[in-house]
Design a protein around this motif. Sequence first.
Motif: not given
Length: 363
Positions: A175-188, A209-214, A222-226, A228-232
Amino acid sequence: MVCGVLLCMQPVMAQRIKDLASIQGVRSNQLVGYGLVVGLPGTGEQSPFTEQSFRTMLANFGIKMDSGVKPKIKNVAAVAVHAELPPFVKPGQTIDVTVSSIGEAASLQGGTLLQTFLKGLDGNIYAVAQGSLVVSGFGAEGADGSRIVANTPTVGRIANGALVERSVASGLMQNDYLTLNLNYPDFSTAKALADTINQRLGADPQKGYALATPIDAASVRVTAPRDVGQRVGFVATLENFEFTPADAPARVVINSRTGTIVIGQDVRLMPAAITHGGLTVTISENQTVSQPNALAEGQTVVTNQSIVDVNLDDSRMFKFDPGVTLDQLVRAVNQVGAAPGDLMAILEALREAGALQGELIII
């Protein structure tokens, strides 16, 4: 002394994103296979499925056995082989495998695993395993049936024992974004993670203008570059950002099997009074011999004598004022000499009375 209580009193420190979250879609996969271990020193098995597997193996090499001939294969064992295929592993690389006996084999010590296909959940072959086993356990048996076993001799491991034949596509570029999953879910914690990424990358959610949205208590998008090299490179920078996660919930965890008790630093107690004491009842049965006098008439008999002993320990009561902390709780329980098992009963009673401010988890 309550030796089973572990204290969690350290303040929460800043940690890296890579230590608290993982990227959705970037994961390992489980592989499993069925094979034969040969070369055992008489510790194999003579089971029907082992014999069938042995005949099939010979048939693959053009060797046919008469159906009436029963091979003696005490040096062969049927085994299950499993491994974990890490993300980004490419064909030609190797992974470790674990080999476990599934029959009556006494030990896999000294055995060699023959070529075994390892399949994934989709039924495709992703790796091929083969090699000599390393077994940490051993066993010995006497002629009278006595036996001694150390560790687990029916399970072995082969380091770099499987050759990867097929790679698994990761979710890094889906996708055009990455999803970060917390090891221990917590809203805060999710909000703190998103705020840290936006601040470090110069985004301003207040201006739209937000790159990261909970997304929820467990995920941050998180919005990420398309490219491959830039995304890494983007991920390499992102995962080293540090932020302070939220405090853990007030929680008491009890392991009823080992007596281990872990109490979080935010656990509090409401006003309560606790009495601690014990009643011990001991019943013993003794047999005595009643023998008549040599000049008297009678018979020698065996009689039972019962002894009942009741021991009532001193009962002590201690009081908790509002907002008692973990340190005060442990100190008070230590003063009355409660064991870990007694502390479990006290904590359960406090929860039932509504005086424990925190979640009580018994495992």
